[in-house]
Scaffold this motif. Sequence first.
Motif, mmCIF file in Angstrom:
data_model
loop_
_atom_site.group_PDB
_atom_site.id
_atom_site.type_symbol
_atom_site.label_atom_id
_atom_site.label_comp_id
_atom_site.label_asym_id
_atom_site.label_seq_id
_atom_site.Cartn_x
_atom_site.Cartn_y
_atom_site.Cartn_z
ATOM 1 N N MET A 148 -25.988 -37.554 -11.313
ATOM 2 C CA MET A 148 -26.564 -38.914 -10.714
ATOM 3 C C MET A 148 -26.808 -40.095 -11.724
ATOM 4 N N PHE A 170 -34.447 -38.891 -10.974
ATOM 5 C CA PHE A 170 -35.143 -38.647 -9.692
ATOM 6 C C PHE A 170 -36.340 -39.562 -10.015
ATOM 7 N N ILE A 178 -36.180 -43.189 -9.225
ATOM 8 C CA ILE A 178 -36.052 -43.695 -7.789
ATOM 9 C C ILE A 178 -37.335 -43.604 -7.007
ATOM 10 N N LEU A 179 -38.078 -42.549 -7.108
ATOM 11 C CA LEU A 179 -39.427 -42.353 -6.677
ATOM 12 C C LEU A 179 -40.325 -43.418 -7.200
ATOM 13 N N ILE A 197 -39.795 -46.471 -5.316
ATOM 14 C CA ILE A 197 -40.280 -46.522 -3.773
ATOM 15 C C ILE A 197 -41.790 -46.327 -3.855
ATOM 16 N N ILE A 216 -28.618 -45.978 -2.116
ATOM 17 C CA ILE A 216 -29.489 -44.825 -2.145
ATOM 18 C C ILE A 216 -30.130 -44.525 -1.224
ATOM 19 N N THR A 271 -33.022 -42.043 0.152
ATOM 20 C CA THR A 271 -34.216 -41.404 -0.282
ATOM 21 C C THR A 271 -34.980 -40.809 0.760
ATOM 22 N N ASP A 294 -23.120 -38.074 -4.421
ATOM 23 C CA ASP A 294 -24.133 -37.391 -5.257
ATOM 24 C C ASP A 294 -25.141 -36.822 -4.282
ATOM 25 N N ILE A 295 -25.952 -35.729 -4.615
ATOM 26 C CA ILE A 295 -27.022 -35.293 -3.830
ATOM 27 C C ILE A 295 -28.120 -34.646 -4.783
ATOM 28 N N SER A 296 -29.173 -34.776 -4.591
ATOM 29 C CA SER A 296 -30.116 -34.035 -5.322
ATOM 30 C C SER A 296 -31.560 -33.636 -4.560
ATOM 31 N N GLN A 297 -31.828 -32.535 -4.569
ATOM 32 C CA GLN A 297 -32.908 -32.299 -3.718
ATOM 33 C C GLN A 297 -34.086 -31.627 -4.258
ATOM 34 N N LYS A 298 -35.596 -31.553 -4.138
ATOM 35 C CA LYS A 298 -36.512 -30.636 -4.747
ATOM 36 C C LYS A 298 -37.336 -30.513 -3.702
ATOM 37 N N LEU A 304 -35.428 -35.868 -1.160
ATOM 38 C CA LEU A 304 -34.039 -35.702 -1.142
ATOM 39 C C LEU A 304 -33.557 -37.044 -1.580
ATOM 40 N N ILE A 305 -32.517 -37.213 -2.745
ATOM 41 C CA ILE A 305 -32.064 -38.379 -2.999
ATOM 42 C C ILE A 305 -30.233 -38.148 -2.992
ATOM 43 N N MET A 306 -29.851 -39.194 -2.336
ATOM 44 C CA MET A 306 -28.550 -39.220 -2.061
ATOM 45 C C MET A 306 -27.863 -40.386 -2.636
ATOM 46 N N ILE A 307 -26.350 -40.449 -3.172
ATOM 47 C CA ILE A 307 -25.933 -41.707 -3.372
ATOM 48 C C ILE A 307 -24.560 -41.584 -2.478
#
Lengths: 453, 139
Positions: free
Chosen positions: A1, A5, A8-9, A12, B54, B56, B82-86, B94-97
């Motif tokens: 990416m 993380f 981006i947070l 927001i 993006i 979120t 792209d995807i990323s998750q926690k 969740l964040i996706m492109i």
Amino acid sequence: MNFEFSEILETIMMSEVEHFDIRTVTMGINLRDCSDRNINVVTQKIYEKILRLAGNHVKNAESIEAAYGIRIANKRVAVTPVSFIGDSFSSEEYVKIAEALDRAAHEIGIDYIGGYSALVQKGMSPGEKNFILSIPQALATTKKVCSSVNIGSTKAGINIDAVKMMAQVIKDTAYITRDAGSIGCAKLVVFCNAVEDNPFIAGAFHGITEGDATLNVGVSGPGVVLEALKNHKDASIQELAEVIKKTAFKITRAGELIGRKVAEKDGVEFGIVDISLAPTPAEGDSIADILKEIGLEDVGAPGTTACLAMLNDSVKKGGLMASSSVGGLSGAFIPVSEDQGMISAAEKGHLTIEKLEAMTAVCSVGLDMVAIPGDTPVNTIAGIIADEAAIGLINEKTTACRLIPAYGMGVGEAVDYGGLLGKAPIMGVKVLSADVFFGRGGKIPAPVRSLTN
Amino acid sequence: MNISEQQIWDLTNQAIDKLGANASPDMIRDYVEKEIANRHGGSLPTEKFEGRVIITAFGINKPGIVAKITGSLAEMEIDLQDISQKIMQNFFTLIMIVDITSSPRNLKEVQEELARVGKELTIKIYAQHEDIFQYMFRI
């Protein structure tokens, strides 16, 4: 990416929790091509030109807000100082121009329109005199029109006769709009060293050296700076300066992007980013809270001016790196009524006009949204304006007064306008006479500083 | 949408011919909108936002969040890059492109659809153009 993380947070969080927004996208519009000897032709031309250039300004700005997820609090228009278009008009005719501006502003849905202005630092034409006398009526009959008058500059000195006139105009405006808490005064600024590309109301106007139309943007974001500082409880002062710088960089970058995109959609040239930290009355979106976080018990404590100077300078350093065209006022704003922390400090008596005046020597822009007792004598108001202008004159910076002598009110009371204008507690003023000084008339000559050639 | 000066001129002349001296501003607006729509295959051209977005999403974790969101993206013919998750203490992030260039929907419609999905799942979903992050975090 591509992005972390956390990045981006962070973005927001800034817009959702920390009140980050773009304070204003202000379209500057040249009205010099709207002149005519017939006032009705002038008002028609002005109305049509504003609608033609800025008709979609609000819609365009809203679509950019949605695309990037960043709020734009105000959409505004600034026009050529009106006194330039109508130097042959009477006061009544000038009021008609104000009404045309107001109609156009309502039609296109913007929040404010600035530029009911005159520049009289060196002298005043009969037309400019008529213009200045028209201000109270113009502000009383319109809702969205904002007015400013420049009465001094480092190159020209201070026009004391104009200062006196403006003090009277402020009093008259307070009286004529007394039923609405003297709100006319919240839309009227007296400047020294006014800038031509300021996107902030009430002092915005489209400078006469500007092109036909430009888009200037003003950022906000004290809440973001405050949050960043809260994470650095044990930091040294240099470290704090660094944190502020980095935060200002991000805020300004966002401002630059949004400004350029709105300009592109509006089909006008992008002008400048004004990197002022503009507070709002929302809890936590406060310059005063930043100063307290740096380490003051309250604003007004000894040390306040030093903290503010550091804050303002750090914001500029971060902002300069972030934008290719910085302009406008560019400094931390300390409007009393628009900042929850300032309001509370003023109410507790921690913050006085004298301390505010000292603070304005190190930041932009001056005694902003300061309510004073309604019975303050004209020459006392003139004295406050002249003092503030003198700070600008000698330090080659912009200073301004937006004073509200709230009609019928005294210390301990407050005028509450709601919205972005907020609530202004009436602050005490020393009523010592300067009548002899103002009775002399004339002007303060340009200082040695002006001789730079 | 780009219209050349010549096209505006032609359109104006047509409107004069058709509507004559009785034309009101509303009639002219209707006429022009219809004409432009005709030239663009039946509907007014909507603005197209190109590039990467993006997305979120936040909220209390529960099964099916990713499925639901990616399902609606697939329906809109959006390309997930792209995807990323926690999961942090039962809190889902969740964040996706995604690339919306190939989608028939524009960014506004995508945002509205995602807002609807978010409401259904009682989570918050943001969709922002990539440039804002590019500008703020990359020199």
